[in-house]
Design a protein around this motif. Structure first.
Motif, PDB file in Angstrom:
ATOM      1  N   ILE A 139       0.862  -1.187   0.000  1.00  0.00           N
ATOM      2  CA  ILE A 139       0.000   0.000   0.000  1.00  0.00           C
ATOM      3  C   ILE A 139       0.899   1.238   0.000  1.00  0.00           C
ATOM      4  CG2 ILE A 139      -1.817   1.248   1.232  1.00  0.00           C
ATOM      5  CD1 ILE A 139      -2.691  -1.529   2.336  1.00  0.00           C
ATOM      6  N   PRO A 140       0.670   2.175  -0.921  1.00  0.00           N
ATOM      7  CA  PRO A 140       1.572   3.330  -1.078  1.00  0.00           C
ATOM      8  C   PRO A 140       1.741   4.184   0.176  1.00  0.00           C
ATOM      9  CG  PRO A 140       0.051   3.173  -2.934  1.00  0.00           C
ATOM     10  CD  PRO A 140      -0.408   2.165  -1.915  1.00  0.00           C
ATOM     11  N   GLN A 153       6.365  -0.962  14.257  1.00  0.00           N
ATOM     12  CA  GLN A 153       5.570  -0.087  15.122  1.00  0.00           C
ATOM     13  C   GLN A 153       4.414  -0.839  15.771  1.00  0.00           C
ATOM     14  OE1 GLN A 153       4.572   3.446  12.873  1.00  0.00           O
ATOM     15  NE2 GLN A 153       4.963   4.678  14.683  1.00  0.00           N
ATOM     16  N   MET A 154       3.845  -1.799  15.037  1.00  0.00           N
ATOM     17  CA  MET A 154       2.749  -2.597  15.584  1.00  0.00           C
ATOM     18  C   MET A 154       3.225  -3.346  16.825  1.00  0.00           C
ATOM     19  SD  MET A 154      -0.480  -3.769  14.927  1.00  0.00           S
ATOM     20  CE  MET A 154      -0.754  -3.828  13.172  1.00  0.00           C
ATOM     21  N   TRP A 181       0.742   0.086   6.778  1.00  0.00           N
ATOM     22  CA  TRP A 181       1.256  -0.144   8.132  1.00  0.00           C
ATOM     23  C   TRP A 181       0.574   0.797   9.126  1.00  0.00           C
ATOM     24  CZ3 TRP A 181       3.594  -4.502   8.417  1.00  0.00           C
ATOM     25  CH2 TRP A 181       4.378  -4.964   7.359  1.00  0.00           C
ATOM     26  N   TYR A 182       0.448   2.052   8.751  1.00  0.00           N
ATOM     27  CA  TYR A 182      -0.171   3.041   9.629  1.00  0.00           C
ATOM     28  C   TYR A 182      -1.624   2.670   9.938  1.00  0.00           C
ATOM     29  CZ  TYR A 182      -2.248   7.306  11.369  1.00  0.00           C
ATOM     30  OH  TYR A 182      -2.932   8.200  12.139  1.00  0.00           O
ATOM     31  N   ASN A 183      -2.390   2.355   8.898  1.00  0.00           N
ATOM     32  CA  ASN A 183      -3.810   2.043   9.092  1.00  0.00           C
ATOM     33  C   ASN A 183      -4.014   0.751   9.879  1.00  0.00           C
ATOM     34  OD1 ASN A 183      -4.770   4.364   7.809  1.00  0.00           O
ATOM     35  ND2 ASN A 183      -4.684   3.391   5.803  1.00  0.00           N
ATOM     36  N   ALA A 184      -3.203  -0.256   9.628  1.00  0.00           N
ATOM     37  CA  ALA A 184      -3.336  -1.512  10.371  1.00  0.00           C
ATOM     38  C   ALA A 184      -3.002  -1.303  11.847  1.00  0.00           C
ATOM     39  CB  ALA A 184      -2.441  -2.584   9.759  1.00  0.00           C
TER      40      ALA A 184
END
Length: 162
Positions: A39-40, A94-95, A45-48
């Motif tokens: 995903i661009p 980060q997760m 990663w941020y949204n998940a």
């Protein structure tokens, strides 16, 4: 409430974010999205990570204890010229940092065989080689889990009584 396992929760969040991204983007970009990393602009990663954080915050509102069960992995780390191995959760980036910082207690379950007896204890003191913790030191490091689960539960529950 028990989430068994964190790995599966993260997989579900990733799948949801991938599906939404395929709907949002069109053409060649959408066709290339197969994993969260496709995903661009790091949006996957941020949204998940945001979705998992929001889910845990909403679950925290229920009047019940929330238990998160996760698998561990051995990770090779470097500190200058020195290398060492650390047992940590099987979710990185980060997760992983969000998930490690979220709970009040990170209990690392250790088992070993002594003859025909299995000894089990909970580790709560972090070390260079072990991810663990107990906010307020409520659960003592080395807490023994006995063969009688009812007895172990009563002993464990008593740690949280006022």
């Amino acid at each position: 409430m028990v989430i068994d396992t964190l790995d599966r929760l993260v997989d579900l969040a990733n799948a949801y974010v991938i599906d939404r991204a395929k709907e949002k983007y069109s053409g060649a970009i959408a066709e290339k999205i197969e994993t969260i990393g496709d995903i661009p602009n790091g949006a996957g990663w941020y949204n998940a990570t945001s979705l998992v954080r929001i889910t845990l915050d909403k679950l925290k509102l229920f009047p019940a204890a929330l238990v998160l069960i996760g698998h561990t992995k051995l990770e090779r780390l470097k500190d200058g010229a020195r290398e060492y191995t650390k047992s940590t959760i099987n979710i990185g980036g980060q997760m992983g940092a969000v998930l490690l910082g979220w709970p009040d207690h990170t209990l690392n379950w250790r088992s070993r065989e002594v003859g025909d007896i299995i000894e089990r204890c909970l580790r709560t003191k972090p070390t260079e080689a072990l991810e663990a913790g107990s906010r307020g030191n409520i659960v003592p490091d080395g807490f023994r889990v006995e063969s009688s689960m009812a007895g172990s539960y009563a002993k464990f529950r008593a740690l949280f009584s006022d």
